[in-house]
Design an enzyme around this catalytic site. Sequence first.
Site, PDB file in Angstrom:
ATOM      1  N   GLY A 155     -53.106 -53.672  -6.369  1.00 59.85           N
ATOM      2  CA  GLY A 155     -52.446 -53.525  -5.112  1.00 59.85           C
ATOM      3  C   GLY A 155     -52.879 -52.163  -5.243  1.00 59.85           C
ATOM      4  O   GLY A 155     -53.223 -51.553  -6.251  1.00 59.85           O
ATOM      5  N   ARG A 156     -52.080 -51.899  -4.539  1.00 57.72           N
ATOM      6  CA  ARG A 156     -52.099 -49.387  -4.840  1.00 57.72           C
ATOM      7  C   ARG A 156     -51.624 -49.108  -5.921  1.00 57.72           C
ATOM      8  O   ARG A 156     -52.274 -48.488  -6.549  1.00 57.72           O
ATOM      9  CB  ARG A 156     -51.052 -49.826  -3.252  1.00 57.72           C
ATOM     10  CG  ARG A 156     -51.492 -49.780  -2.043  1.00 57.72           C
ATOM     11  CD  ARG A 156     -50.563 -48.858  -0.916  1.00 57.72           C
ATOM     12  NE  ARG A 156     -49.980 -48.838   0.590  1.00 57.72           N
ATOM     13  CZ  ARG A 156     -49.423 -50.449   0.558  1.00 57.72           C
ATOM     14  NH1 ARG A 156     -48.879 -51.000   0.009  1.00 57.72           N
ATOM     15  NH2 ARG A 156     -49.108 -50.866   1.935  1.00 57.72           N
ATOM     16  N   ILE A 157     -50.375 -49.909  -6.501  1.00 58.68           N
ATOM     17  CA  ILE A 157     -50.435 -49.309  -7.712  1.00 58.68           C
ATOM     18  C   ILE A 157     -50.920 -49.894  -8.447  1.00 58.68           C
ATOM     19  O   ILE A 157     -51.173 -48.513  -9.451  1.00 58.68           O
ATOM     20  CB  ILE A 157     -48.625 -49.640  -7.748  1.00 58.68           C
ATOM     21  CG1 ILE A 157     -47.800 -48.789  -7.037  1.00 58.68           C
ATOM     22  CG2 ILE A 157     -48.246 -49.112  -9.068  1.00 58.68           C
ATOM     23  CD1 ILE A 157     -46.041 -49.506  -6.787  1.00 58.68           C
ATOM     24  N   THR A 235     -43.529 -52.046 -15.058  1.00 55.72           N
ATOM     25  CA  THR A 235     -42.351 -52.375 -13.431  1.00 55.72           C
ATOM     26  C   THR A 235     -42.655 -51.898 -12.042  1.00 55.72           C
ATOM     27  O   THR A 235     -42.039 -51.384 -11.335  1.00 55.72           O
ATOM     28  CB  THR A 235     -44.024 -50.605 -13.396  1.00 55.72           C
ATOM     29  OG1 THR A 235     -44.918 -51.413 -13.590  1.00 55.72           O
ATOM     30  CG2 THR A 235     -43.600 -49.522 -15.163  1.00 55.72           C
ATOM     31  N   SER A 236     -43.088 -53.783 -11.947  1.00 56.89           N
ATOM     32  CA  SER A 236     -42.563 -54.118 -11.347  1.00 56.89           C
ATOM     33  C   SER A 236     -41.573 -54.464 -10.574  1.00 56.89           C
ATOM     34  O   SER A 236     -40.207 -54.252 -10.036  1.00 56.89           O
ATOM     35  CB  SER A 236     -43.654 -55.157 -10.315  1.00 56.89           C
ATOM     36  OG  SER A 236     -44.276 -55.979 -12.028  1.00 56.89           O
ATOM     37  N   ARG A 237     -41.215 -56.137 -11.411  1.00 58.78           N
ATOM     38  CA  ARG A 237     -39.286 -56.215 -10.881  1.00 58.78           C
ATOM     39  C   ARG A 237     -39.260 -57.793 -12.520  1.00 58.78           C
ATOM     40  O   ARG A 237     -40.692 -57.815 -13.114  1.00 58.78           O
ATOM     41  CB  ARG A 237     -39.774 -57.407  -9.681  1.00 58.78           C
ATOM     42  CG  ARG A 237     -39.689 -56.590  -8.574  1.00 58.78           C
ATOM     43  CD  ARG A 237     -38.198 -56.259  -8.667  1.00 58.78           C
ATOM     44  NE  ARG A 237     -38.106 -55.852  -6.873  1.00 58.78           N
ATOM     45  CZ  ARG A 237     -38.424 -53.974  -6.544  1.00 58.78           C
ATOM     46  NH1 ARG A 237     -39.097 -53.384  -7.599  1.00 58.78           N
ATOM     47  NH2 ARG A 237     -38.117 -53.868  -5.770  1.00 58.78           N
ATOM     48  N   GLU A 266     -30.626 -56.454 -12.974  1.00 61.89           N
ATOM     49  CA  GLU A 266     -30.127 -54.808 -13.642  1.00 61.89           C
ATOM     50  C   GLU A 266     -28.450 -54.521 -12.835  1.00 61.89           C
ATOM     51  O   GLU A 266     -27.667 -55.046 -12.086  1.00 61.89           O
ATOM     52  CB  GLU A 266     -31.406 -54.568 -12.394  1.00 61.89           C
ATOM     53  CG  GLU A 266     -32.460 -54.247 -13.696  1.00 61.89           C
ATOM     54  CD  GLU A 266     -33.955 -53.513 -12.273  1.00 61.89           C
ATOM     55  OE1 GLU A 266     -33.586 -53.455 -12.061  1.00 61.89           O
ATOM     56  OE2 GLU A 266     -34.392 -54.012 -12.787  1.00 61.89           O
ATOM     57  N   HIS A 285     -35.768 -48.650 -14.582  1.00 64.24           N
ATOM     58  CA  HIS A 285     -35.940 -48.793 -12.550  1.00 64.24           C
ATOM     59  C   HIS A 285     -36.641 -47.797 -11.893  1.00 64.24           C
ATOM     60  O   HIS A 285     -35.677 -47.328 -11.244  1.00 64.24           O
ATOM     61  CB  HIS A 285     -34.907 -49.893 -12.163  1.00 64.24           C
ATOM     62  CG  HIS A 285     -36.330 -50.323 -11.135  1.00 64.24           C
ATOM     63  ND1 HIS A 285     -35.494 -52.078 -10.590  1.00 64.24           N
ATOM     64  CD2 HIS A 285     -36.561 -49.999 -10.407  1.00 64.24           C
ATOM     65  CE1 HIS A 285     -36.454 -51.781  -9.520  1.00 64.24           C
ATOM     66  NE2 HIS A 285     -37.717 -50.908 -10.007  1.00 64.24           N
TER      67      HIS A 285
HETATM   68  C1  GLV Z   1     -38.982 -49.830  -6.587  1.00 59.78           C
HETATM   69  O1  GLV Z   1     -39.315 -50.169  -7.620  1.00 59.78           O
HETATM   70  C2  GLV Z   1     -39.270 -50.501  -4.618  1.00 59.78           C
HETATM   71  O2  GLV Z   1     -39.962 -51.373  -4.993  1.00 59.78           O
HETATM   72  O3  GLV Z   1     -39.280 -49.668  -4.473  1.00 59.78           O
END
Ligand code: GLV
Length: 320
Positions: A155-157, A235-237, A266, A285
Amino acid sequence: MKSSIYITRRLPDSIVESLEAYFEIKMWEEDTPVPREVLLRETQNVEGIYCLLTDTIDEEVIKGAPNLKVISNMAVGFNNIDVEAAEQRGIVVTNTPGVLTETTADLTFALLMSTARRILEASDYLRNGDWDTWSPMLLTGQEVHGSTIGIIGLGRIGEAVARRAKGFGMNLLYYNRTRKIEKEEEIGIQYRELNELLAESDFVCVMIPYSPSVHHFIGKDELAQMKTNAILINTSRGGIVDEEALYEALVNKQIWGAGLDVFEEEPVSLHHPLLSLSNVVTLPHIGSASVKTRLKMAQLAADNIIHVLNDKSPLTPVNS
Ligand code: GLV
């Protein structure tokens, strides 16, 4: 009469002022998640909710707010919101995509580098007074340049991470539910089936949005397919990775390390087994946490509410 909105966390003054120009505002003034009973009580009569990823906006909240027209999440991920329940009531749900892409990719890369080159461990080593001499194999990590990165979710990231990896001379692979042929040439990235990507990558970067269908997408079987020198970056969930299986894979040296900005729960407990491992870099996070980006996210979330409650199209809706 002004519409009323509820904001679930203290926001920067400039953002609150931009909302106050249009709405009657009530806000949870603390920098802690709003207690559930307060959320339920304060949202009963509002037209808009401005919330964070720490707030569960489920059917109970939605049903309890008969005037609700918009739920604006200050995050790109929106797994904290029951979008289906909102949709049934014709409530618009919005998120903050785009403005955090590059910042989150920066952090993803920082985490990748820190894990590979043992940056935090090395810093602690020095500060603990352990640095006696330069030594041939002291604190040796994994090579980043010339290695292979496998991005799960282009995706974008994911794409922004790929661009950074290209700059580091890495070999780029990706897996995505639907293949993105046009991106392959544009970025110089090759498609792989998931099992192929896991087997070939030195870095496996998880970059997919969370939904129950991808719960523990990376579990025991997937970790077992990774290389023994491989590093997992998430770094997503947190829910996308089975943390128990990850712990086992790290302890049994099935994989070399992990960099985690997100956790199944979290804030993660200080007693969590993953926190006891020196080959795991853990962050609270902070993917999108630059001053500029957080302000942009906060403003975009505000603008979405302003648009919807002024009968304009939302800027970044997640539903139709
Ligand atoms: C951070 O985790 C977001 O979803 O913006």
